[in-house]
Scaffold this active site. Structure first.
Site, PDB file in Angstrom:
ATOM      1  N   ASN A  14     -86.174  72.756 -67.578  1.00 50.11           N
ATOM      2  CA  ASN A  14     -87.020  72.340 -66.445  1.00 50.11           C
ATOM      3  C   ASN A  14     -87.081  73.414 -65.373  1.00 50.11           C
ATOM      4  O   ASN A  14     -88.128  73.629 -64.767  1.00 50.11           O
ATOM      5  CB  ASN A  14     -86.527  71.014 -65.865  1.00 50.11           C
ATOM      6  CG  ASN A  14     -86.989  69.838 -66.688  1.00 50.11           C
ATOM      7  OD1 ASN A  14     -88.144  69.441 -66.601  1.00 50.11           O
ATOM      8  ND2 ASN A  14     -86.114  69.312 -67.538  1.00 50.11           N
ATOM      9  N   MET A  91     -75.668  67.988 -63.209  1.00 49.98           N
ATOM     10  CA  MET A  91     -74.945  66.774 -63.572  1.00 49.98           C
ATOM     11  C   MET A  91     -73.730  66.546 -62.659  1.00 49.98           C
ATOM     12  O   MET A  91     -72.613  66.333 -63.122  1.00 49.98           O
ATOM     13  CB  MET A  91     -74.511  66.850 -65.043  1.00 49.98           C
ATOM     14  CG  MET A  91     -75.659  67.141 -65.991  1.00 49.98           C
ATOM     15  SD  MET A  91     -77.071  66.013 -65.814  1.00 49.98           S
ATOM     16  CE  MET A  91     -76.522  64.687 -66.891  1.00 49.98           C
ATOM     17  N   ARG A  92     -73.988  66.580 -61.370  1.00 53.58           N
ATOM     18  CA  ARG A  92     -72.905  66.451 -60.394  1.00 53.58           C
ATOM     19  C   ARG A  92     -73.474  65.724 -59.179  1.00 53.58           C
ATOM     20  O   ARG A  92     -74.613  65.967 -58.797  1.00 53.58           O
ATOM     21  CB  ARG A  92     -72.483  67.873 -60.000  1.00 53.58           C
ATOM     22  CG  ARG A  92     -71.185  67.998 -59.278  1.00 53.58           C
ATOM     23  CD  ARG A  92     -70.790  69.461 -59.253  1.00 53.58           C
ATOM     24  NE  ARG A  92     -70.376  69.932 -60.561  1.00 53.58           N
ATOM     25  CZ  ARG A  92     -69.181  69.707 -61.097  1.00 53.58           C
ATOM     26  NH1 ARG A  92     -68.267  69.049 -60.429  1.00 53.58           N
ATOM     27  NH2 ARG A  92     -68.898  70.141 -62.309  1.00 53.58           N
ATOM     28  N   ILE A  94     -74.179  64.852 -55.381  1.00 51.52           N
ATOM     29  CA  ILE A  94     -74.291  65.653 -54.160  1.00 51.52           C
ATOM     30  C   ILE A  94     -73.442  64.985 -53.079  1.00 51.52           C
ATOM     31  O   ILE A  94     -73.502  63.768 -52.885  1.00 51.52           O
ATOM     32  CB  ILE A  94     -75.772  65.744 -53.721  1.00 51.52           C
ATOM     33  CG1 ILE A  94     -76.610  66.455 -54.800  1.00 51.52           C
ATOM     34  CG2 ILE A  94     -75.912  66.447 -52.377  1.00 51.52           C
ATOM     35  CD1 ILE A  94     -76.288  67.907 -55.030  1.00 51.52           C
ATOM     36  N   ASN A 108     -84.379  64.963 -57.045  1.00 48.17           N
ATOM     37  CA  ASN A 108     -83.739  64.947 -58.366  1.00 48.17           C
ATOM     38  C   ASN A 108     -84.717  64.454 -59.427  1.00 48.17           C
ATOM     39  O   ASN A 108     -85.478  63.521 -59.193  1.00 48.17           O
ATOM     40  CB  ASN A 108     -82.518  64.017 -58.341  1.00 48.17           C
ATOM     41  CG  ASN A 108     -81.817  63.947 -59.688  1.00 48.17           C
ATOM     42  OD1 ASN A 108     -81.546  64.969 -60.311  1.00 48.17           O
ATOM     43  ND2 ASN A 108     -81.541  62.741 -60.156  1.00 48.17           N
ATOM     44  N   HIS A 110     -84.979  62.601 -62.919  1.00 45.93           N
ATOM     45  CA  HIS A 110     -84.148  61.695 -63.724  1.00 45.93           C
ATOM     46  C   HIS A 110     -84.929  61.243 -64.966  1.00 45.93           C
ATOM     47  O   HIS A 110     -86.072  60.787 -64.851  1.00 45.93           O
ATOM     48  CB  HIS A 110     -83.720  60.477 -62.895  1.00 45.93           C
ATOM     49  CG  HIS A 110     -82.762  59.622 -63.645  1.00 45.93           C
ATOM     50  ND1 HIS A 110     -81.424  59.950 -63.777  1.00 45.93           N
ATOM     51  CD2 HIS A 110     -82.941  58.498 -64.367  1.00 45.93           C
ATOM     52  CE1 HIS A 110     -80.832  59.055 -64.536  1.00 45.93           C
ATOM     53  NE2 HIS A 110     -81.732  58.154 -64.907  1.00 45.93           N
TER      54      HIS A 110
HETATM   55  C1  GAR Z   1     -83.383  66.619 -68.007  1.00 44.18           C
HETATM   56  O1  GAR Z   1     -83.824  65.691 -68.982  1.00 44.18           O
HETATM   57  C2  GAR Z   1     -83.080  65.904 -66.703  1.00 44.18           C
HETATM   58  O2  GAR Z   1     -83.972  64.854 -66.441  1.00 44.18           O
HETATM   59  C3  GAR Z   1     -81.685  65.405 -66.967  1.00 44.18           C
HETATM   60  O3  GAR Z   1     -81.041  66.467 -67.602  1.00 44.18           O
HETATM   61  C4  GAR Z   1     -81.996  67.164 -68.408  1.00 44.18           C
HETATM   62  C5  GAR Z   1     -81.879  68.648 -68.149  1.00 44.18           C
HETATM   63  O4  GAR Z   1     -82.610  69.388 -69.075  1.00 44.18           O
HETATM   64  N1  GAR Z   1     -81.033  65.018 -65.752  1.00 44.18           N
HETATM   65  C6  GAR Z   1     -80.183  63.987 -65.672  1.00 44.18           C
HETATM   66  O5  GAR Z   1     -79.858  63.313 -66.630  1.00 44.18           O
HETATM   67  C7  GAR Z   1     -79.636  63.725 -64.280  1.00 44.18           C
HETATM   68  N2  GAR Z   1     -78.945  62.470 -64.256  1.00 44.18           N
HETATM   69  P1  GAR Z   1     -82.878  70.940 -68.826  1.00 44.18           P
HETATM   70  O6  GAR Z   1     -81.517  71.551 -68.434  1.00 44.18           O
HETATM   71  O7  GAR Z   1     -83.366  71.481 -70.119  1.00 44.18           O
HETATM   72  O8  GAR Z   1     -83.871  71.056 -67.718  1.00 44.18           O
END
Ligand code: GAR
Length: 195
Positions: A14, A91-92, A94, A108, A110
């Protein structure tokens, strides 16, 4: 121009999509000045090098507590003039330091239709629950877990024939399509407030 920092913990796909959207003109008035990662081996770092974006690895375990960890990050964000923090797979939780310095300036991504399936394994949770739908949400970050004000969300109707990998692919495709557009909305608001 609004300066953003992207926070990531792993893959960073992302993050790369955001930078590409800036480069190709789909995301305007936005400059990605820094990637912040909390894992030394995060693939996101390789992407930052390739994309020529400055990056910063901060090891949370090297600090006595979250406040000390975030204080160092905040100093760096100030050096870079960061106005908006974009969490993209960070994944932490804030803590108070960043929330205080960036009120309503942390968003964020999600991978679920909140309030359904908060937490760290949302795609798998939706899949295992045999949910009718899931989706993608972008929200402001507050002191809770995936609980801040929702800025935008879109649904995905789950085809029961899909494998988990197929559901993941649909969620990620929607993230790539949606996130830069929501960042654009927030950036425009910040620009308006600055005028
Ligand atoms: C994404 O799907 C994002 O929505 C999720 O981690 C992935 C990261 O992918 N975030 C969470 O689960 C937050 N609770 P990426 O590192 O390839 O962007």
């Amino acid at each position: 121009m609004v300066k953003i920092a992207v926070f990531a913990s792993g893959n960073g796909s992302n993050f790369e999509h955001i930078v590409r959207a800036i480069e190709n003109g789909s995301l305007c008035y936005t400059q990605c000045v820094l990637l912040v990662v909390d894992h030394e081996d995060a693939l996101a770092i390789e992407r930052a090098k390739r994309l020529h974006i400055p990056w910063l690895y901060v090891n949370p375990k090297a600090f006595a507590n979250k406040a000390a960890y975030e204080t160092l990050i905040h100093e760096k964000l100030r050096e870079y003039g960061v106005e908006l923090i974009v969490l993209a797979g960070y994944m932490r939780y804030i803590g108070e330091v960043l929330l205080t310095h960036y009120p309503n300036r942390i968003i964020n991504l999600h991978p679920a239709y909140l309030p359904n399936f908060p937490g760290a394994h949302s795609i798998q949770d939706a899949y295992e629950a045999k949910a009718e739908f899931t989706g993608v949400t972008v929200h402001y970050v507050d002191e809770g877990v995936d609980s801040g004000e929702i800025i935008h969300q879109e649904k995905i109707i789950i085809d029961p024939a899909w494998s988990l990998a197929e559901l993941e692919a649909h969620v990620h495709a929607l993230e790539y399509d949606l996130f830069y557009r929501v960042i654009q909305m927030v950036v425009k608001q910040i620009e308006e407030e600055k005028q």
